[in-house]
Write a protein that holds these residues in place. Structure first.
Motif, PDB file in Angstrom:
ATOM      1  N   TYR A   1       1.408  -0.789   0.293  1.00 49.41           N
ATOM      2  CA  TYR A   1       2.135   0.031   1.256  1.00 49.41           C
ATOM      3  C   TYR A   1       1.202   0.513   2.355  1.00 49.41           C
ATOM      4  O   TYR A   1       1.560   0.488   3.541  1.00 49.41           O
ATOM      5  CB  TYR A   1       2.776   1.213   0.528  1.00 49.41           C
ATOM      6  CG  TYR A   1       3.247   2.274   1.464  1.00 49.41           C
ATOM      7  CD1 TYR A   1       2.575   3.479   1.570  1.00 49.41           C
ATOM      8  CD2 TYR A   1       4.347   2.065   2.263  1.00 49.41           C
ATOM      9  CE1 TYR A   1       2.984   4.448   2.445  1.00 49.41           C
ATOM     10  CE2 TYR A   1       4.769   3.034   3.140  1.00 49.41           C
ATOM     11  CZ  TYR A   1       4.084   4.214   3.233  1.00 49.41           C
ATOM     12  OH  TYR A   1       4.489   5.170   4.108  1.00 49.41           O
ATOM     13  N   ILE A   2      -0.020   0.934   1.945  1.00 51.39           N
ATOM     14  CA  ILE A   2      -0.968   1.415   2.956  1.00 51.39           C
ATOM     15  C   ILE A   2      -1.336   0.292   3.908  1.00 51.39           C
ATOM     16  O   ILE A   2      -1.368   0.468   5.135  1.00 51.39           O
ATOM     17  CB  ILE A   2      -2.209   2.014   2.271  1.00 51.39           C
ATOM     18  CG1 ILE A   2      -1.841   3.338   1.630  1.00 51.39           C
ATOM     19  CG2 ILE A   2      -3.324   2.226   3.266  1.00 51.39           C
ATOM     20  CD1 ILE A   2      -2.978   4.008   0.944  1.00 51.39           C
ATOM     21  N   LEU A   3      -1.580  -0.904   3.350  1.00 53.87           N
ATOM     22  CA  LEU A   3      -1.917  -2.036   4.215  1.00 53.87           C
ATOM     23  C   LEU A   3      -0.812  -2.314   5.227  1.00 53.87           C
ATOM     24  O   LEU A   3      -1.068  -2.463   6.428  1.00 53.87           O
ATOM     25  CB  LEU A   3      -2.128  -3.283   3.361  1.00 53.87           C
ATOM     26  CG  LEU A   3      -3.494  -3.439   2.730  1.00 53.87           C
ATOM     27  CD1 LEU A   3      -3.475  -4.631   1.805  1.00 53.87           C
ATOM     28  CD2 LEU A   3      -4.525  -3.637   3.791  1.00 53.87           C
ATOM     29  N   MET A   4       0.426  -2.356   4.721  1.00 49.62           N
ATOM     30  CA  MET A   4       1.516  -2.705   5.627  1.00 49.62           C
ATOM     31  C   MET A   4       1.752  -1.616   6.656  1.00 49.62           C
ATOM     32  O   MET A   4       1.996  -1.898   7.834  1.00 49.62           O
ATOM     33  CB  MET A   4       2.798  -2.955   4.831  1.00 49.62           C
ATOM     34  CG  MET A   4       2.706  -4.178   3.956  1.00 49.62           C
ATOM     35  SD  MET A   4       4.258  -4.641   3.241  1.00 49.62           S
ATOM     36  CE  MET A   4       4.515  -3.346   2.073  1.00 49.62           C
ATOM     37  N   THR A   5       1.655  -0.347   6.225  1.00 49.54           N
ATOM     38  CA  THR A   5       1.912   0.738   7.174  1.00 49.54           C
ATOM     39  C   THR A   5       0.814   0.808   8.215  1.00 49.54           C
ATOM     40  O   THR A   5       1.084   1.054   9.400  1.00 49.54           O
ATOM     41  CB  THR A   5       2.029   2.065   6.427  1.00 49.54           C
ATOM     42  OG1 THR A   5       2.885   1.886   5.333  1.00 49.54           O
ATOM     43  CG2 THR A   5       2.581   3.139   7.326  1.00 49.54           C
ATOM     44  N   LEU A   6      -0.430   0.584   7.798  1.00 51.19           N
ATOM     45  CA  LEU A   6      -1.518   0.575   8.774  1.00 51.19           C
ATOM     46  C   LEU A   6      -1.287  -0.509   9.819  1.00 51.19           C
ATOM     47  O   LEU A   6      -1.421  -0.271  11.028  1.00 51.19           O
ATOM     48  CB  LEU A   6      -2.847   0.320   8.072  1.00 51.19           C
ATOM     49  CG  LEU A   6      -3.532   1.536   7.480  1.00 51.19           C
ATOM     50  CD1 LEU A   6      -4.794   1.109   6.764  1.00 51.19           C
ATOM     51  CD2 LEU A   6      -3.887   2.515   8.562  1.00 51.19           C
TER      52      LEU A   6
ATOM     53  N   LEU B   1       7.751  -5.373   4.841  1.00 51.13           N
ATOM     54  CA  LEU B   1       8.059  -3.999   4.438  1.00 51.13           C
ATOM     55  C   LEU B   1       9.381  -3.942   3.701  1.00 51.13           C
ATOM     56  O   LEU B   1       9.582  -3.148   2.791  1.00 51.13           O
ATOM     57  CB  LEU B   1       8.145  -3.093   5.671  1.00 51.13           C
ATOM     58  CG  LEU B   1       6.903  -2.326   6.055  1.00 51.13           C
ATOM     59  CD1 LEU B   1       7.155  -1.575   7.335  1.00 51.13           C
ATOM     60  CD2 LEU B   1       6.526  -1.367   4.971  1.00 51.13           C
ATOM     61  N   GLY B   2      10.315  -4.807   4.112  1.00 51.85           N
ATOM     62  CA  GLY B   2      11.613  -4.781   3.460  1.00 51.85           C
ATOM     63  C   GLY B   2      11.584  -5.378   2.071  1.00 51.85           C
ATOM     64  O   GLY B   2      12.522  -5.204   1.312  1.00 51.85           O
ATOM     65  N   GLY B   3      10.512  -6.079   1.741  1.00 54.11           N
ATOM     66  CA  GLY B   3      10.399  -6.590   0.397  1.00 54.11           C
ATOM     67  C   GLY B   3      11.024  -7.948   0.207  1.00 54.11           C
ATOM     68  O   GLY B   3      11.577  -8.237  -0.839  1.00 54.11           O
TER      69      GLY B   3
ATOM     70  N   SER C   1       4.113 -10.373   1.123  1.00 50.66           N
ATOM     71  CA  SER C   1       3.451  -9.563   0.101  1.00 50.66           C
ATOM     72  C   SER C   1       4.158  -8.250  -0.158  1.00 50.66           C
ATOM     73  O   SER C   1       3.835  -7.574  -1.108  1.00 50.66           O
ATOM     74  CB  SER C   1       2.001  -9.314   0.472  1.00 50.66           C
ATOM     75  OG  SER C   1       1.901  -8.885   1.793  1.00 50.66           O
ATOM     76  N   GLY C   2       5.149  -7.883   0.655  1.00 55.08           N
ATOM     77  CA  GLY C   2       5.893  -6.676   0.323  1.00 55.08           C
ATOM     78  C   GLY C   2       6.765  -6.850  -0.896  1.00 55.08           C
ATOM     79  O   GLY C   2       7.269  -5.884  -1.450  1.00 55.08           O
TER      80      GLY C   2
ATOM     81  N   THR D   1       0.968  -9.802   4.658  1.00 52.73           N
ATOM     82  CA  THR D   1       2.077 -10.737   4.589  1.00 52.73           C
ATOM     83  C   THR D   1       1.849 -11.922   3.684  1.00 52.73           C
ATOM     84  O   THR D   1       2.791 -12.486   3.181  1.00 52.73           O
ATOM     85  CB  THR D   1       2.407 -11.278   5.978  1.00 52.73           C
ATOM     86  OG1 THR D   1       1.213 -11.786   6.533  1.00 52.73           O
ATOM     87  CG2 THR D   1       2.964 -10.223   6.868  1.00 52.73           C
ATOM     88  N   MET D   2       0.606 -12.302   3.483  1.00 54.63           N
ATOM     89  CA  MET D   2       0.426 -13.583   2.807  1.00 54.63           C
ATOM     90  C   MET D   2      -0.029 -13.455   1.381  1.00 54.63           C
ATOM     91  O   MET D   2      -0.401 -14.417   0.771  1.00 54.63           O
ATOM     92  CB  MET D   2      -0.607 -14.430   3.559  1.00 54.63           C
ATOM     93  CG  MET D   2      -0.279 -14.632   4.983  1.00 54.63           C
ATOM     94  SD  MET D   2       1.064 -15.767   5.143  1.00 54.63           S
ATOM     95  CE  MET D   2       0.997 -16.126   6.846  1.00 54.63           C
TER      96      MET D   2
END
Lengths: 337, 459
Positions: free
Chosen positions: A208-213, A251-253, A258-259, A334-335
């Motif tokens: 989550y931190i990776l994606m939000t950053l 982010l949406g999974g 990778s979400g 993402t990957m």
């Protein structure tokens, strides 16, 4: 703000979180939380306008209340167990108080009301720190007391957080509020499996931190805070619109990005513990989240919004914003599957 | 299986690094070569499946679908050349890369041996399809279409994830080859009913089942031609393939649970065929006819007899080729008059006679004329449903009649009669279009000579 002051304040924030994570004495943990909170207030108020003051005040009030609740829980624990070491908490009242305090710090429902308003009132960089770094400290404490948390309470909070995060974000066009509701929903997912398998919570937090950053950095590159200004990006940086597309889907999974990893692992752990309806409900309400991410991608990457004519000139100017570490961040977010 | 997967991955650098006037030629040629490799897998030993590796395998159910998928990529690329000719180069390359990515996920889905891997790739095919539909479709309704497509499929498949993980805990492994030996009969209880529903709803939405089919007309109509082709030909068959794989785990509860879905499918195929008779939009007609044919496949899979499985497999392959061909024909109309309305382009037989020949053959295969494989599929399904219950033959008969009715309606409206007055400057048929139709039609006709290949694992 002058560089030396900024360095001192940033160092205090980091030290505060480090103290929380590394200590085993409850008093020191409380001190770490307070250091963190006091140091982040100037960061929240970087832009000196009434909106930022209101946001910082709200943040201060909720975090101070939560710290006091935490202290009360610690004192009750001291009363019943006679020691200050963080470990399994035998008294249920103390455990419930600590859980409530920590979830208040995180912004889980029903204590989520401060998150959108605080995130909206501050700059994008401060918002990024608020939604990523500030989650680490309470999560580490929840990790450490996880054997003694009341499962019912936390599962209820988690379910309502996922619902609130999904439904609340549906009517938003401001990007910071969207990210705030996304944070509420993701915290809900994390809270759901703390009592069953805390390692998955760490996995979810990391991703989550990776994606939000990455998301905040992409927004900052464009200095856009509303959906409308984000939709003009196809003129200036067409490559970044595709980045936003896969980042939002991650982010949406959606598999195979990778979400999806945390959602898959969390559902797996929950089904191993014979809970079938709850992960199904959580997964389906996560679709609400996906809807407003998808709406963002529609306006940004998949359609071309009309823009004024001089926007088309902008590709001639090289952009000078520093996008530190942006490519690796995007790739890992993402990957990873 | 890597000998198909790695070349498909390498098609992406091929598009990005080719010279601008060679991108279509390169990708189409190498796509055809890859489809030749997939034909090797059609040679299946008699009693077992070919197990290639830890993660991939192919048996006589997945091999024809694999061949269909790899055959379709060069056809999609050929069909897209015209409507992308005016776009900037980067967008062309992006479009081709999306198609190749979708192809890659589809190949891996059809050859996956573990059910969670299958699930991940099943969901992964949604993303390139969504991008193709919403980014490159032509009308404003494409946004809504993409939303419907994504959310219908995801709502159905999230319970599937939970159900698969539950079965994983229960059985120890989800590797398809091993599960066959560990299956225990599933007794009838409320929680097993929900398990059955969770497993099957994802594929029912994908097929689509009559009550859940709203996404299909939207998505098929709004997608660009390559998107429509791949949606109709392959993505629907994912649902059928998944159903056939997962019903092995769900016996004997299927005998009890299948009734509502059988009713929906039997009634739905007549309903959607009847709607076809009243359509003005050509692509919408073909989309509803897809729903109708797939309802037959649902009926076949739920009956679970050897003949019905053979019919389902044959019907999937036959419908894939036929539906894709019909969409290509509709697209050739669209490129000339920029409208999908049928009556705007009438009497094309006098103007484009060779295209009229393809229209005739496509319509004849759509209405299941003997001895095409469409007929073999439909006939097996009709016979097995008759053995399941005698009354279904009435419904099946009505469906066959209405299918013939709307196929001929489509043929006569577009081809016969006097041409409309405003058709003055229609370009003659391109060689590319004729080649496209031939490449669709040749497998259909040749397979009628040896349908053993597509009859599936029970033959």
């Amino acid at each position: 703000m002058k560089p030396p002051i900024l360095i001192i304040i940033m160092a205090t924030i980091m030290t505060g979180t480090m103290i929380v994570m590394l200590s085993s004495h409850w008093l020191l943990i409380w001190i770490g939380f307070e250091m963190n909170m006091l140091a982040i207030i100037p960061i929240l108020m970087k832009k000196y306008n009434p909106r930022a003051m209101e946001a910082s005040t709200k943040y201060f009030l909720t975090q101070a209340t939560a710290s006091m609740l935490l202290m009360m829980g610690v004192t009750i624990n001291l009363l019943y167990s006679g020691q200050w070491v963080i470990s399994k908490i035998s008294n249920p009242i103390a455990s419930i108080m600590m859980t409530t305090a920590l979830t208040m710090k995180l912004g889980l429902s029903p204590f989520h009301f401060w998150v959108p308003e605080v995130t909206q009132g501050i700059t994008l960089m401060s918002g990024m720190i608020l939604l990523t770094w500030q989650k680490i400290a309470p999560m580490s404490i929840l990790y450490q007391i996880s054997p003694s948390i009341n499962t019912n309470l936390l599962m209820l909070m988690a379910l309502t957080s996922v619902l609130v995060g999904g439904w609340g974000g549906l009517n938003q066009t401001q990007l910071r509020k969207i990210m705030a509701y996304s944070s509420i929903a993701h915290m809900g997912w994390m809270a759901a499996i703390i009592t069953y398998n805390p390692t998955m919570m760490v996995l979810n937090l990391t991703l989550y931190i990776l994606m939000t950053l990455s998301t905040f950095m992409l927004f900052m590159l464009n200095s856009s805070t509303t959906t409308l200004s984000l939709s003009h990006m196809w003129n200036k940086f067409p490559l970044i619109t595709s980045m936003i597309l896969i980042l939002m889907l991650s982010l949406g999974g959606l598999p195979p990005l990778s979400g999806f990893i945390p959602k898959w692992m969390i559902i797996q752990e929950l089904t191993k513990n014979n809970m079938i309806i709850i992960p199904t409900l959580m997964a389906i309400t996560a679709l609400l989240n996906l809807y407003f991410y998808l709406r963002l991608t529609y306006s940004t990457a998949l359609t071309m919004f009309p823009s004024t004519n001089n926007m088309k000139m902008k590709w001639q100017f090289e952009y000078t914003k520093k996008a530190t570490l942006l490519p690796p961040l995007i790739i890992t977010s993402t990957m990873l599957l | 299986m890597l000998k198909i997967i790695i070349p498909t991955i390498m098609l992406i650098p091929l598009t990005w690094m080719s010279k601008p006037n060679m991108i279509w030629i390169n990708t189409t040629t190498y796509g055809l070569l890859i489809s030749l490799i997939s034909l090797f897998y059609l040679n299946q030993p008699n009693d077992n499946m070919l197990n290639s590796s830890l993660m991939f395998f192919s048996d006589s159910l997945s091999a024809p679908l694999l061949a269909l998928t790899t055959w379709l990529l060069p056809l999609m690329l050929m069909a897209s050349q015209h409507h992308l000719s005016k776009e900037p180069l980067t967008r062309k390359k992006l479009y081709i890369s999306m198609l190749i990515l979708l192809q890659l996920f589809l190949i891996m889905t059809f050859t996956a041996s573990e059910l969670i891997f299958f699930y991940i790739l099943f969901e992964a095919t949604l993303i390139p399809t969504l991008i193709i539909i919403t980014r490159w479709g032509s009308q404003t309704e494409r946004l809504n279409a993409g939303l419907y497509f994504l959310f219908y499929t995801l709502m159905g498949s999230l319970p599937l994830l939970v159900a698969l993980l539950y079965i994983h805990n229960f059985m120890g492994s989800l590797n398809f080859l091993m599960i066959q030996y560990w299956i225990q009969p599933l007794p009838n209880s409320w929680s097993n009913i929900f398990l059955w529903l969770a497993c099957m709803m994802a594929f029912m939405v994908k097929m689509p089942l009559y009550g859940l089919h709203l996404w299909l007309p939207k998505a098929h109509v709004e997608a660009p031609i390559a998107g429509s082709m791949v949606l109709a030909a392959v993505l629907l068959k994912l649902g059928g393939y998944g159903m056939m794989r997962i019903t092995t785990l769900l016996n004997p509860l299927t005998n009890f649970m299948a009734y509502p879905f059988m009713m929906l499918s039997l009634w739905g195929m007549i309903m959607t065929s009847s709607i076809c008779l009243r359509q003005t939009d050509l692509k919408s007609l073909i989309a509803y006819s897809s729903v109708s044919h797939m309802a037959l496949v649902i009926v076949a899979v739920l009956i679970q007899t050897p003949w019905s499985y053979m019919g389902a497999t044959a019907l999937m392959i036959a419908h894939g080729l036929t539906s894709s061909m019909l969409f290509c024909l509709a697209n050739s109309n669209y490129e000339r008059i920029h409208s999908r309305t049928m009556i705007l382009a009438r009497g094309l037989q006098t103007l484009l006679p060779l295209m009229a020949a393809w229209w005739l053959l496509a319509s004849l295969t759509n209405l299941a004329l003997p001895p095409t494989i469409n007929l073999i599929g439909e006939l097996f399904v009709v016979m097995s449903s008759f053995s399941w219950s005698n009354i279904t033959i009435i419904l099946m008969g009505i469906n066959i009649i209405i299918t013939a009715l709307y196929s001929l309606y489509m043929l006569i409206t577009t081809q016969r009669g006097k041409y409309s007055h405003h058709i003055k400057n229609i370009k003659p048929s391109f060689t590319r279009e004729n080649a496209l139709m031939t490449l669709h039609l040749l497998p259909l006709l040749l397979l009628s000579l040896n349908p053993k290949i597509i009859l599936g694992p029970i033959y």
